[in-house]
Design a protein around this motif. Sequence first.
Motif, PDB file in Angstrom:
ATOM      1  N   GLU A  21      38.733 -27.224  17.165  1.00  0.00           N
ATOM      2  CA  GLU A  21      38.899 -26.213  18.202  1.00  0.00           C
ATOM      3  C   GLU A  21      37.632 -26.192  19.059  1.00  0.00           C
ATOM      4  OE1 GLU A  21      39.214 -22.133  16.836  1.00  0.00           O
ATOM      5  OE2 GLU A  21      38.073 -22.636  15.039  1.00  0.00           O
ATOM      6  N   PRO A  22      37.701 -25.589  20.231  1.00  0.00           N
ATOM      7  CA  PRO A  22      36.529 -25.577  21.110  1.00  0.00           C
ATOM      8  C   PRO A  22      35.495 -24.533  20.693  1.00  0.00           C
ATOM      9  CG  PRO A  22      38.350 -24.452  22.158  1.00  0.00           C
ATOM     10  CD  PRO A  22      38.878 -25.017  20.870  1.00  0.00           C
ATOM     11  N   TYR A  23      34.253 -24.772  21.092  1.00  0.00           N
ATOM     12  CA  TYR A  23      33.227 -23.730  21.012  1.00  0.00           C
ATOM     13  C   TYR A  23      32.717 -23.468  22.413  1.00  0.00           C
ATOM     14  CZ  TYR A  23      29.370 -27.223  21.231  1.00  0.00           C
ATOM     15  OH  TYR A  23      28.501 -28.219  21.597  1.00  0.00           O
ATOM     16  N   ASP A  24      32.171 -22.290  22.592  1.00  0.00           N
ATOM     17  CA  ASP A  24      31.541 -21.867  23.844  1.00  0.00           C
ATOM     18  C   ASP A  24      30.327 -21.062  23.410  1.00  0.00           C
ATOM     19  OD1 ASP A  24      30.932 -21.118  26.404  1.00  0.00           O
ATOM     20  OD2 ASP A  24      32.768 -19.977  26.758  1.00  0.00           O
ATOM     21  N   ALA A  25      29.235 -21.771  23.080  1.00  0.00           N
ATOM     22  CA  ALA A  25      28.078 -21.120  22.456  1.00  0.00           C
ATOM     23  C   ALA A  25      26.803 -21.905  22.724  1.00  0.00           C
ATOM     24  CB  ALA A  25      28.310 -21.013  20.948  1.00  0.00           C
ATOM     25  N   ASP A  26      25.678 -21.198  22.715  1.00  0.00           N
ATOM     26  CA  ASP A  26      24.369 -21.829  22.902  1.00  0.00           C
ATOM     27  C   ASP A  26      23.802 -22.384  21.601  1.00  0.00           C
ATOM     28  OD1 ASP A  26      23.869 -21.446  25.712  1.00  0.00           O
ATOM     29  OD2 ASP A  26      23.578 -19.317  25.288  1.00  0.00           O
ATOM     30  N   THR A  27      24.104 -21.708  20.483  1.00  0.00           N
ATOM     31  CA  THR A  27      23.520 -22.113  19.199  1.00  0.00           C
ATOM     32  C   THR A  27      24.618 -22.251  18.143  1.00  0.00           C
ATOM     33  OG1 THR A  27      23.200 -19.869  18.387  1.00  0.00           O
ATOM     34  CG2 THR A  27      21.385 -20.827  19.701  1.00  0.00           C
ATOM     35  N   LEU A  28      24.267 -22.918  17.052  1.00  0.00           N
ATOM     36  CA  LEU A  28      25.196 -23.038  15.935  1.00  0.00           C
ATOM     37  C   LEU A  28      25.552 -21.658  15.393  1.00  0.00           C
ATOM     38  CD1 LEU A  28      26.802 -24.699  13.916  1.00  0.00           C
ATOM     39  CD2 LEU A  28      24.682 -24.976  12.581  1.00  0.00           C
ATOM     40  N   ALA A  29      24.591 -20.758  15.321  1.00  0.00           N
ATOM     41  CA  ALA A  29      24.865 -19.405  14.827  1.00  0.00           C
ATOM     42  C   ALA A  29      25.929 -18.709  15.679  1.00  0.00           C
ATOM     43  CB  ALA A  29      23.583 -18.578  14.794  1.00  0.00           C
ATOM     44  N   GLU A  30      25.844 -18.855  16.991  1.00  0.00           N
ATOM     45  CA  GLU A  30      26.832 -18.242  17.882  1.00  0.00           C
ATOM     46  C   GLU A  30      28.206 -18.873  17.679  1.00  0.00           C
ATOM     47  OE1 GLU A  30      25.394 -18.508  21.892  1.00  0.00           O
ATOM     48  OE2 GLU A  30      23.654 -17.246  21.459  1.00  0.00           O
ATOM     49  N   ALA A  31      28.253 -20.186  17.560  1.00  0.00           N
ATOM     50  CA  ALA A  31      29.529 -20.874  17.347  1.00  0.00           C
ATOM     51  C   ALA A  31      30.161 -20.431  16.034  1.00  0.00           C
ATOM     52  CB  ALA A  31      29.326 -22.390  17.362  1.00  0.00           C
ATOM     53  N   LEU A  32      29.357 -20.318  14.978  1.00  0.00           N
ATOM     54  CA  LEU A  32      29.891 -19.883  13.690  1.00  0.00           C
ATOM     55  C   LEU A  32      30.366 -18.435  13.756  1.00  0.00           C
ATOM     56  CD1 LEU A  32      27.359 -21.588  11.263  1.00  0.00           C
ATOM     57  CD2 LEU A  32      29.722 -22.277  11.766  1.00  0.00           C
ATOM     58  N   GLY A  33      29.689 -17.612  14.542  1.00  0.00           N
ATOM     59  CA  GLY A  33      30.144 -16.238  14.744  1.00  0.00           C
ATOM     60  C   GLY A  33      31.515 -16.195  15.404  1.00  0.00           C
ATOM     61  N   GLU A  34      31.731 -17.050  16.412  1.00  0.00           N
ATOM     62  CA  GLU A  34      33.040 -17.151  17.064  1.00  0.00           C
ATOM     63  C   GLU A  34      34.107 -17.559  16.058  1.00  0.00           C
ATOM     64  OE1 GLU A  34      32.944 -20.032  20.197  1.00  0.00           O
ATOM     65  OE2 GLU A  34      31.696 -18.807  21.501  1.00  0.00           O
ATOM     66  N   ILE A  35      33.772 -18.541  15.236  1.00  0.00           N
ATOM     67  CA  ILE A  35      34.721 -19.039  14.239  1.00  0.00           C
ATOM     68  C   ILE A  35      35.102 -17.927  13.274  1.00  0.00           C
ATOM     69  CG2 ILE A  35      34.926 -20.570  12.242  1.00  0.00           C
ATOM     70  CD1 ILE A  35      33.162 -22.570  13.883  1.00  0.00           C
ATOM     71  N   ARG A  36      34.119 -17.184  12.797  1.00  0.00           N
ATOM     72  CA  ARG A  36      34.395 -16.092  11.845  1.00  0.00           C
ATOM     73  C   ARG A  36      35.298 -15.024  12.456  1.00  0.00           C
ATOM     74  NH1 ARG A  36      28.727 -17.121  10.862  1.00  0.00           N
ATOM     75  NH2 ARG A  36      28.523 -18.173   8.847  1.00  0.00           N
ATOM     76  N   GLU A  37      35.121 -14.757  13.742  1.00  0.00           N
ATOM     77  CA  GLU A  37      35.973 -13.772  14.419  1.00  0.00           C
ATOM     78  C   GLU A  37      37.401 -14.286  14.560  1.00  0.00           C
ATOM     79  OE1 GLU A  37      34.412 -12.361  18.134  1.00  0.00           O
ATOM     80  OE2 GLU A  37      32.457 -11.903  17.238  1.00  0.00           O
ATOM     81  N   ARG A  38      37.566 -15.559  14.879  1.00  0.00           N
ATOM     82  CA  ARG A  38      38.905 -16.133  15.074  1.00  0.00           C
ATOM     83  C   ARG A  38      39.644 -16.358  13.769  1.00  0.00           C
ATOM     84  NH1 ARG A  38      36.912 -19.828  19.738  1.00  0.00           N
ATOM     85  NH2 ARG A  38      35.996 -21.004  18.045  1.00  0.00           N
ATOM     86  N   HIS A  39      38.901 -16.604  12.682  1.00  0.00           N
ATOM     87  CA  HIS A  39      39.513 -16.969  11.406  1.00  0.00           C
ATOM     88  C   HIS A  39      38.955 -16.116  10.264  1.00  0.00           C
ATOM     89  CE1 HIS A  39      41.099 -20.596  13.345  1.00  0.00           C
ATOM     90  NE2 HIS A  39      39.888 -20.765  13.853  1.00  0.00           N
ATOM     91  N   PRO A  40      39.201 -14.808  10.291  1.00  0.00           N
ATOM     92  CA  PRO A  40      38.726 -13.991   9.167  1.00  0.00           C
ATOM     93  C   PRO A  40      39.478 -14.394   7.898  1.00  0.00           C
ATOM     94  CG  PRO A  40      40.194 -12.708  10.564  1.00  0.00           C
ATOM     95  CD  PRO A  40      39.988 -14.037  11.242  1.00  0.00           C
ATOM     96  N   GLY A  41      38.858 -14.205   6.783  1.00  0.00           N
ATOM     97  CA  GLY A  41      39.522 -14.527   5.518  1.00  0.00           C
ATOM     98  C   GLY A  41      38.931 -15.743   4.844  1.00  0.00           C
TER      99      GLY A  41
END
Length: 84
Positions: A21-41
């Motif tokens: 899936e795509p990311y739209d982030a400056d850092t790995l931490a931001e990208a992982l935060g997006e992932i956690r929001e999209r895929h809780p659980g």
Amino acid sequence: MPKGTVRYWAAAKAAAGISEEPYDADTLAEALGEIRERHPGELVRVLRRCSFLVDGNPVGTREHETVRLAEGGTVEVLPPFAGG
């Protein structure tokens, strides 16, 4: 903000239900935060055990906030693998 691709492997792919899936982030931490929001659980739990490659380079023990992402880059999400 850079845009790129996150690729999931093995248990991470199963937990996300997709292979990338795509990311739209400056850092790995931001990208992982997006992932956690999209895929809780389950994926959130799997990510705790994963290692990461950014544009083919291992992140290792670096703080995710310090790992910059590039436009058109790739983040590989690698859960622990059995065997060799």
